[in-house]
Design a protein around this motif. Structure first.
Motif, PDB file in Angstrom:
ATOM      1  N   ALA A 164       0.832  -1.205   0.000  1.00 44.09           N
ATOM      2  CA  ALA A 164       0.000   0.000   0.000  1.00 44.09           C
ATOM      3  C   ALA A 164       0.863   1.250   0.000  1.00 44.09           C
ATOM      4  CB  ALA A 164      -0.923  -0.002   1.221  1.00 44.09           C
ATOM      5  N   GLU A 165       1.946   1.205   0.778  1.00 36.89           N
ATOM      6  CA  GLU A 165       2.839   2.371   0.861  1.00 36.89           C
ATOM      7  C   GLU A 165       3.483   2.661  -0.494  1.00 36.89           C
ATOM      8  OE1 GLU A 165       5.555   1.199   3.924  1.00 36.89           O
ATOM      9  OE2 GLU A 165       3.879   0.748   5.299  1.00 36.89           O
ATOM     10  N   ARG A 166       4.004   1.604  -1.127  1.00 37.76           N
ATOM     11  CA  ARG A 166       4.679   1.769  -2.417  1.00 37.76           C
ATOM     12  C   ARG A 166       3.699   2.288  -3.479  1.00 37.76           C
ATOM     13  NH1 ARG A 166       6.583  -2.717  -2.412  1.00 37.76           N
ATOM     14  NH2 ARG A 166       8.702  -2.259  -1.698  1.00 37.76           N
ATOM     15  N   LEU A 167       2.515   1.718  -3.516  1.00 38.23           N
ATOM     16  CA  LEU A 167       1.528   2.137  -4.519  1.00 38.23           C
ATOM     17  C   LEU A 167       1.067   3.570  -4.272  1.00 38.23           C
ATOM     18  CD1 LEU A 167      -0.227   1.512  -6.949  1.00 38.23           C
ATOM     19  CD2 LEU A 167      -1.895   0.440  -5.409  1.00 38.23           C
ATOM     20  N   TYR A 168       0.820   3.898  -3.017  1.00 41.65           N
ATOM     21  CA  TYR A 168       0.379   5.259  -2.683  1.00 41.65           C
ATOM     22  C   TYR A 168       1.435   6.278  -3.071  1.00 41.65           C
ATOM     23  CZ  TYR A 168      -0.581   9.429   0.091  1.00 41.65           C
ATOM     24  OH  TYR A 168      -0.793  10.731   0.488  1.00 41.65           O
ATOM     25  N   LEU A 169       2.683   6.020  -2.704  1.00 44.22           N
ATOM     26  CA  LEU A 169       3.755   6.978  -3.003  1.00 44.22           C
ATOM     27  C   LEU A 169       3.921   7.147  -4.508  1.00 44.22           C
ATOM     28  CD1 LEU A 169       6.338   5.865  -0.292  1.00 44.22           C
ATOM     29  CD2 LEU A 169       5.140   8.074  -0.376  1.00 44.22           C
ATOM     30  N   THR A 170       3.838   6.039  -5.249  1.00 46.25           N
ATOM     31  CA  THR A 170       3.973   6.104  -6.705  1.00 46.25           C
ATOM     32  C   THR A 170       2.849   6.939  -7.314  1.00 46.25           C
ATOM     33  OG1 THR A 170       5.057   3.939  -6.770  1.00 46.25           O
ATOM     34  CG2 THR A 170       4.091   4.751  -8.823  1.00 46.25           C
ATOM     35  N   LEU A 171       1.621   6.645  -6.880  1.00 42.02           N
ATOM     36  CA  LEU A 171       0.467   7.377  -7.421  1.00 42.02           C
ATOM     37  C   LEU A 171       0.482   8.842  -7.001  1.00 42.02           C
ATOM     38  CD1 LEU A 171      -2.418   4.772  -6.832  1.00 42.02           C
ATOM     39  CD2 LEU A 171      -1.332   5.361  -9.017  1.00 42.02           C
ATOM     40  N   MET A 172       0.847   9.103  -5.748  1.00 46.42           N
ATOM     41  CA  MET A 172       0.774  10.477  -5.255  1.00 46.42           C
ATOM     42  C   MET A 172       1.888  11.348  -5.824  1.00 46.42           C
ATOM     43  SD  MET A 172      -1.127  12.527  -3.663  1.00 46.42           S
ATOM     44  CE  MET A 172      -2.227  11.452  -2.753  1.00 46.42           C
ATOM     45  N   ILE A 173       3.042  10.771  -6.099  1.00 45.35           N
ATOM     46  CA  ILE A 173       4.106  11.543  -6.734  1.00 45.35           C
ATOM     47  C   ILE A 173       3.645  12.007  -8.122  1.00 45.35           C
ATOM     48  CG2 ILE A 173       6.410  11.374  -7.787  1.00 45.35           C
ATOM     49  CD1 ILE A 173       7.196   9.604  -5.357  1.00 45.35           C
ATOM     50  N   SER A 174       3.065  11.084  -8.888  1.00 45.29           N
ATOM     51  CA  SER A 174       2.545  11.458 -10.213  1.00 45.29           C
ATOM     52  C   SER A 174       1.422  12.486 -10.093  1.00 45.29           C
ATOM     53  CB  SER A 174       2.018  10.211 -10.941  1.00 45.29           C
ATOM     54  OG  SER A 174       3.070   9.321 -11.220  1.00 45.29           O
ATOM     55  N   HIS A 175       0.573  12.293  -9.091  1.00 49.78           N
ATOM     56  CA  HIS A 175      -0.540  13.208  -8.843  1.00 49.78           C
ATOM     57  C   HIS A 175      -0.014  14.605  -8.525  1.00 49.78           C
ATOM     58  CE1 HIS A 175      -4.353  14.642  -7.050  1.00 49.78           C
ATOM     59  NE2 HIS A 175      -4.920  13.637  -7.693  1.00 49.78           N
ATOM     60  N   HIS A 176       0.979  14.673  -7.654  1.00 47.64           N
ATOM     61  CA  HIS A 176       1.568  15.964  -7.272  1.00 47.64           C
ATOM     62  C   HIS A 176       2.299  16.630  -8.434  1.00 47.64           C
ATOM     63  CE1 HIS A 176       0.330  15.991  -3.233  1.00 47.64           C
ATOM     64  NE2 HIS A 176       1.461  16.306  -2.628  1.00 47.64           N
ATOM     65  N   GLU A 177       3.002  15.834  -9.231  1.00 40.69           N
ATOM     66  CA  GLU A 177       3.719  16.406 -10.374  1.00 40.69           C
ATOM     67  C   GLU A 177       2.750  17.118 -11.313  1.00 40.69           C
ATOM     68  OE1 GLU A 177       7.557  13.354 -10.659  1.00 40.69           O
ATOM     69  OE2 GLU A 177       5.746  12.972 -11.847  1.00 40.69           O
ATOM     70  N   ALA A 178       1.622  16.494 -11.560  1.00 41.86           N
ATOM     71  CA  ALA A 178       0.607  17.141 -12.404  1.00 41.86           C
ATOM     72  C   ALA A 178       0.002  18.351 -11.699  1.00 41.86           C
ATOM     73  CB  ALA A 178      -0.490  16.133 -12.760  1.00 41.86           C
ATOM     74  N   GLY A 179      -0.181  18.232 -10.370  1.00 44.20           N
ATOM     75  CA  GLY A 179      -0.713  19.364  -9.607  1.00 44.20           C
ATOM     76  C   GLY A 179       0.211  20.567  -9.654  1.00 44.20           C
ATOM     77  N   VAL A 180       1.521  20.309  -9.609  1.00 45.08           N
ATOM     78  CA  VAL A 180       2.502  21.395  -9.704  1.00 45.08           C
ATOM     79  C   VAL A 180       2.409  22.067 -11.070  1.00 45.08           C
ATOM     80  CG1 VAL A 180       4.990  21.881  -9.846  1.00 45.08           C
ATOM     81  CG2 VAL A 180       4.102  20.464  -7.988  1.00 45.08           C
ATOM     82  N   ASP A 181       2.247  21.259 -12.123  1.00 43.87           N
ATOM     83  CA  ASP A 181       2.105  21.819 -13.471  1.00 43.87           C
ATOM     84  C   ASP A 181       0.842  22.674 -13.583  1.00 43.87           C
ATOM     85  OD1 ASP A 181       4.409  20.534 -14.319  1.00 43.87           O
ATOM     86  OD2 ASP A 181       3.327  18.729 -14.932  1.00 43.87           O
ATOM     87  N   MET A 182      -0.260  22.182 -13.034  1.00 48.77           N
ATOM     88  CA  MET A 182      -1.510  22.941 -13.064  1.00 48.77           C
ATOM     89  C   MET A 182      -1.375  24.242 -12.279  1.00 48.77           C
ATOM     90  SD  MET A 182      -4.234  19.810 -12.568  1.00 48.77           S
ATOM     91  CE  MET A 182      -5.689  20.854 -12.457  1.00 48.77           C
ATOM     92  N   ALA A 183      -0.715  24.148 -11.131  1.00 48.70           N
ATOM     93  CA  ALA A 183      -0.526  25.351 -10.317  1.00 48.70           C
ATOM     94  C   ALA A 183       0.336  26.375 -11.049  1.00 48.70           C
ATOM     95  CB  ALA A 183       0.118  24.974  -8.976  1.00 48.70           C
ATOM     96  N   GLY A 184       1.371  25.887 -11.763  1.00 45.20           N
ATOM     97  CA  GLY A 184       2.206  26.795 -12.532  1.00 45.20           C
ATOM     98  C   GLY A 184       1.413  27.525 -13.590  1.00 45.20           C
ATOM     99  N   ALA A 185       0.510  26.812 -14.255  1.00 43.97           N
ATOM    100  CA  ALA A 185      -0.357  27.452 -15.246  1.00 43.97           C
ATOM    101  C   ALA A 185      -1.299  28.447 -14.577  1.00 43.97           C
ATOM    102  CB  ALA A 185      -1.158  26.391 -16.007  1.00 43.97           C
TER     103      ALA A 185
END
Length: 220
Positions: A164-185
């Motif tokens: 669960a930890e590995r899957l959550y971290l993998t998914l949330m890193i990708s989620h945050h990366e996109a969130g950072v891009d959206m925030a930049g826009a």
């Protein structure tokens, strides 16, 4: 022929003239108040698009964080997940309140990510120039970048412990990366200071969390 007015007629004319002058002052005052009233973003604005799309993005981060908090005993990860959930839930509430204040719906028929077309350059490898098609910014599943699919959410719900930890971290890193891009826009395209301020906060906060989560993922 000279028109002669009696005393009471002259007084009546003076009163009528005074009323007319007062009416003009009142009209000018009202017009001034209307023109000086608050100006809110419209339905097609980047501000409205950011508030709607980032709410949806945040809500999934809250959901994933609460899932892993119940499915792992790692106190460090549980604490990080809970902090992400609280922060993003509070920020989603801010954006919900903005749309209410602006008199706009929480959802719209406008395409997801369309508001990002006004930003310059590329964010996360997605071309967001003026000629971009909003649909091209979505995943093959029609989701915004970084969003987990329903199958991935089901997998996270079923996982326990390190899985669960590995899957959550993998998914949330990708989620945050996109969130950072959206925030930049959002920083680039938003018209209101409140949206730009929150977008900047999301950008810096999630970038710091990406670094921390990547360190934790590498250690598993």
């Amino acid at each position: 022929m000279t028109l002669s007015l009696s005393g009471w007629q002259k007084r009546a004319l003076l009163i009528l003239a005074g009323i007319a002058v007062l009416a003009l002052f009142a009209l000018a005052f009202t017009a001034g108040r209307v023109s000086a009233g608050p100006s809110y973003p419209d339905n097609a604005s980047a501000d409205a698009g950011f508030a709607r799309d980032m709410q949806v993005h945040h809500n999934q981060a809250v959901e994933m964080s609460m899932i892993v908090r119940d499915n792992t005993s790692d106190e460090t990860l549980r604490s990080i997940a809970y902090d992400i959930a609280l922060t993003q839930q509070q920020q989603a509430g801010q954006m919900y309140a903005w749309l209410e204040e602006w008199g706009l719906g929480q959802s719209s028929s406008r395409p997801r990510m369309e508001w990002m077309a006004g930003s310059s350059g590329e964010h996360g490898g997605m071309d967001m120039g003026s000629g971009s098609d909003a649909a091209s910014m979505l995943t093959p599943d029609g989701l915004m970048p970084g969003m987990a699919t329903e199958a991935q959410l089901d997998e996270l719900r079923a996982a326990r412990g390190e899985d669960a930890e590995r899957l959550y971290l993998t998914l949330m890193i990708s989620h945050h990366e996109a969130g950072v891009d959206m925030a930049g826009a959002g920083v680039e395209t938003a018209e209101t200071k409140q949206v730009r301020t929150l977008a900047t906060k999301i950008q810096s906060g999630q970038q710091a969390e990406i670094t921390l989560m990547q360190t934790m993922l590498d250690a598993l």
